[in-house]
Scaffold this active site. Sequence first.
Site, short mmCIF file in Angstrom:
data_model
loop_
_atom_site.label_atom_id
_atom_site.label_comp_id
_atom_site.label_asym_id
_atom_site.label_seq_id
_atom_site.Cartn_x
_atom_site.Cartn_y
_atom_site.Cartn_z
N HIS A 138 0.87 -1.17 0.00
CA HIS A 138 0.00 0.00 0.00
C HIS A 138 0.92 1.23 0.00
CE1 HIS A 138 -2.88 2.92 1.66
NE2 HIS A 138 -3.85 2.06 1.44
N ASP A 215 3.01 -4.18 8.24
CA ASP A 215 1.77 -3.42 8.05
C ASP A 215 0.62 -4.41 8.23
OD1 ASP A 215 -0.55 -2.37 7.00
OD2 ASP A 215 0.36 -1.68 5.12
N GLN A 218 -4.57 -4.92 7.28
CA GLN A 218 -5.56 -5.86 6.71
C GLN A 218 -5.51 -7.22 7.38
OE1 GLN A 218 -7.81 -5.00 4.57
NE2 GLN A 218 -7.04 -3.01 3.88
N LYS A 241 -10.61 -0.11 10.35
CA LYS A 241 -10.82 -1.31 9.53
C LYS A 241 -11.22 -2.51 10.38
CE LYS A 241 -7.29 -0.01 6.12
NZ LYS A 241 -8.06 0.52 4.99
N CYS A 381 -4.74 2.29 -3.67
CA CYS A 381 -3.50 2.84 -3.12
C CYS A 381 -2.33 1.90 -3.35
CB CYS A 381 -3.64 3.17 -1.64
SG CYS A 381 -4.86 4.42 -1.29
#
Lengths: 425, 130
Positions: A138, A215, A218, A241, A381
């Site tokens: 991303h 990261d 997600q 999220k 993104c």
Amino acid sequence: METRTTGLATRGIDPLDGAAVRADFPLLAAPPEPGTARVAFLDSAASSQKPAAVIEAMDAFYRRDNANIHRGVYKLSERATAAYEAARHTVADFIGAASARECIFVRNTTEAINLVAQTWGRRELRAGDLAVLTVMEHHSNLVPWQLVAAETGAELAFVRMTPDGRLDLDHLDTLLARGPKLVAFSHVSNALGTIHPAEEITRRAKAAGAAVLIDAAQSVPHVPVNVAALGCDFLALSGHKMLGPLGSGVLWGRFDLLDGLPPFMGGGSMIRRVELSGSTWADVPARFEAGTPAVADAVGLGAAVEYLSALGMDRVRTHERELLAYAVGALAEVPGLRTFGPTDLDQRSGVISFELGDIHPHDVAAILDEEGVAVRAGHHCCQPLMRELGVVATSRASFYVYNDREDVDRLVAALHRANRVFAIG
Amino acid sequence: MVDSLYREQILDHYRNPRNKGALDPADYSHEDQNPLCGDEVRIDLRVHDGIVTEVRFDGRGCAISQASASMLTELVEGRPLEEVKAITKDDLLDELGIPVSPARLKCALLGLKCLKAGIYGVKSVHDDEL
């Protein structure tokens, strides 16, 4: 939460009932206008909806506990401080942190990664040093490192991906042989849903002497995540999220690493002693939380984590895995539809990135919207990743706890309509 | 059914674009992109005695951006350049005749942005100035 002992429970994991979960989400439970269908919300990878428990926790904070924190000696301020710190503990337990002090409240994953880039990165990366990212990142785990690389002269290199959207681990090894200072990668791809082997990547990166940032924007919402098991140094997540409020997020870092870092932003709360000639810094995590923080949002994030914990992250994953399998089967019947990402669904979270014939993804998404089906269309993104796939953009449907097969059926019906409008199939 | 963006006129311009291609040389030429969706449009004009005698567009992207550019070429061909300069975004949206949401406005106006930037010889024209 009721515990059932039938069905899949015999295999150890109880299924979720998407429609029953949906009843906890005010926005999803009722149609937007009388006489219309409820929204089939298939864009949780962009931002999730919020359960009443989160909305009410924030409402209660503002109605009963609101005051600035870590300052007042009066009871309201003590209550606000306690609520804020309790949320920190809740998140810390959820991701397996050794201590709540390792969790820094930020606005989102982007801010978390920028915090690491601007503190750890600017200090540790020198001209000629190598930082390894991947082509699938991303922009939030790419651009912050480009900024630091431009300033320090460090070099960025990118792990390649396979045609089905997995990382090429042989190429990772090739890059690790060059002795990078940092390996930073996403646990789960937002664009394709690929669940990367984060433990294995981290193990190899640490063996090569690199610091590791994950990261987890997600992954934390969708699969069980434990920072101790992962073995990483930094992990970034976004609250919005994972059923929490917009503008809430967390950076987790190993305490010994955080303790040695300079501040990110200067201001109130992050200082120990301030003289006109200079200042000294507060302990971790206050050192990285300059100014009055988003207290109610942290409280809301804590409530979201409690809600997810009550569902059980194993059940969340099982639910999404089953929905994904159902959707992959149903979408295979739509003429002209091509999906991207791993075919092994054990390596994929509840995300389906797709093209429909030569219809532009924005047109696909607009027609789906006319049918009350919300999906994302665009580059997600991830412009470099889109170039790897040879497309400008894709449409993306993503699932969460409140989705069920009816949502998938509505998606499929709307895609058939898109084909009819554009006269394909 | 709901009031659809994808009316027959839009789909017709998308499937059978008018004045598609390039003019070389052109008196005015400009190309621009919509960073949100990656739509691309270029518009070429030839002007003789103050009249737009020929116009072509080329590009790729969503149906709204391409159909809108196609309809724009029909709107400007054969008209005095001064009149073309005065075309506003509302004129074009009226021509499109569909309910364009804020999210799709950039798609719908990309062709007009190219036209204006080309005529005025500037790098880009802001949506608010259309």
